[in-house]
Scaffold this motif. Structure first.
Motif, mmCIF file in Angstrom:
data_model
loop_
_atom_site.group_PDB
_atom_site.id
_atom_site.type_symbol
_atom_site.label_atom_id
_atom_site.label_comp_id
_atom_site.label_asym_id
_atom_site.label_seq_id
_atom_site.Cartn_x
_atom_site.Cartn_y
_atom_site.Cartn_z
ATOM 1 N N VAL A 292 0.867 -1.187 0.000
ATOM 2 C CA VAL A 292 0.000 0.000 0.000
ATOM 3 C C VAL A 292 0.894 1.224 0.000
ATOM 4 N N ASN A 293 0.685 2.093 -0.968
ATOM 5 C CA ASN A 293 1.500 3.291 -1.147
ATOM 6 C C ASN A 293 1.057 4.376 -0.170
ATOM 7 N N PRO B 288 -11.335 4.949 -1.052
ATOM 8 C CA PRO B 288 -11.083 4.409 0.294
ATOM 9 C C PRO B 288 -9.611 4.292 0.662
ATOM 10 N N VAL B 289 -8.757 3.892 -0.283
ATOM 11 C CA VAL B 289 -7.329 3.765 0.025
ATOM 12 C C VAL B 289 -6.713 5.139 0.270
ATOM 13 N N GLY B 290 -7.088 6.126 -0.556
ATOM 14 C CA GLY B 290 -6.572 7.481 -0.375
ATOM 15 C C GLY B 290 -6.987 8.065 0.964
ATOM 16 N N VAL B 291 -8.251 7.842 1.360
ATOM 17 C CA VAL B 291 -8.741 8.327 2.657
ATOM 18 C C VAL B 291 -8.012 7.617 3.796
ATOM 19 N N LEU B 292 -7.815 6.302 3.645
ATOM 20 C CA LEU B 292 -7.116 5.532 4.673
ATOM 21 C C LEU B 292 -5.697 6.042 4.869
ATOM 22 N N MET B 293 -4.981 6.303 3.769
ATOM 23 C CA MET B 293 -3.605 6.786 3.874
ATOM 24 C C MET B 293 -3.556 8.203 4.439
#
Length: 278
Positions: free
Chosen positions: A161-162, A170-175
């Motif tokens: 995960v970058n 969702p990945v952008g918010v998580l990061m």
């Protein structure tokens, strides 16, 4: 809330913690709902149900190197997930992912068990930097048959995960949330609630202070043992420097990563940088 029983130095350290710091991450993600949210975001599966979570789980290897996993979780289908946070690129090398995956297999097999019964495993590295430097939010590593391009479906999955990704998904918010110090700035309410507990609730703050002290004590003990083995005479600064060197060697992390592991303050880091340059 009254937190005057803690030193300002302790409170400053706790306020500075982020989920990308493995010390803090492994505490927050003891909560099943937090771990479930993370895995659902990464795998893009809303139906996944996490049943068990262990943090700092050590997998023993009698014939080689043992590992301590940041997070080990299992879901309702018996799938295992190892989640690792790596701020330093050296700690997320490809062969480490392979090794973690192999130890997961070794610990879920029983003598005489049919190979088809071997369950699926996921090793997920959340890295502070974009280690593949392609700007993707996720990097999926799965085996394939080179000649045909068909997937080699052995049930082993590795994902990176970058941590630099900030897309509107969702990945952008998580990061985004992984790099927040202030829970008020976080977008996932489940994560924000748990982070707030360990930063603002007296019981949570007390737990974090105790964990920070345990980590520092462990580092001091390991550093002293290493120094004695090599015949060193430690002063205060030299002893702290030896702790950092020991963590760098044994954990395979950078100077910054070792300082994070030992929860050293900014002034302590600055003094050590001067000592290392001399």
């Amino acid at each position: 809330m009254v937190l005057s029983c803690y030193s300002e130095k302790d409170l400053e350290r706790i306020r500075a913690f982020r989920l990308i710091d493995d010390t803090f991450m492994t505490v927050v993600f003891q909560d099943i709902q937090c771990t479930q949210l993370l895995i659902r975001c990464v795998l893009q599966r809303d139906d996944l149900e996490v049943l068990r979570v262990q943090t700092q789980r050590e997998l023993k290897n009698l014939w080689g190197r043992s590992v301590r996993l940041d997070i080990l979780a299992s879901d309702s289908q018996g799938v295992l997930y190892n989640i690792e946070v790596q701020r330093d690129d050296a700690g997320a090398v490809h062969r480490r992912a392979r090794y973690n995956s192999s130890l997961l297999d070794a610990h879920i097999t029983e003598p005489g068990e049919d190979y088809e019964a071997l369950g699926e495993t996921y090793v997920i590295f959340i890295t502070e930097n974009d280690v593949f430097k392609e700007g993707c939010p996720l990097y999926h590593i799965d085996r394939m048959v080179r000649e045909t391009g068909a997937p080699f479906e052995d049930g082993e999955h590795i994902l990176y995960v970058n941590g630099q990704y900030r897309g509107d998904d969702p990945v952008g918010v998580l990061m985004h949330d992984f790099f927040c110090c202030d829970p008020a700035e976080m977008e996932n309410p489940i994560l924000a609630q748990n982070v707030r507990y360990y930063k603002e609730n007296p019981k949570g703050v007390e737990q974090m202070c105790r964990i920070a002290e345990e980590i520092k004590a462990e580092g001091r003990a390991e550093g002293r043992a290493e120094g004695r083995a090599e015949g060193r005479v430690e002063g205060r600064a030299e002893g702290r420097a030896e702790m950092v060197r020991h963590v760098m060697r044994t954990k395979g992390v950078s100077f910054t990563g070792a300082c994070d592991y030992l929860v050293l303050s900014a002034s302590e880091r600055s003094a050590l940088e001067e000592l290392f340059r001399s």
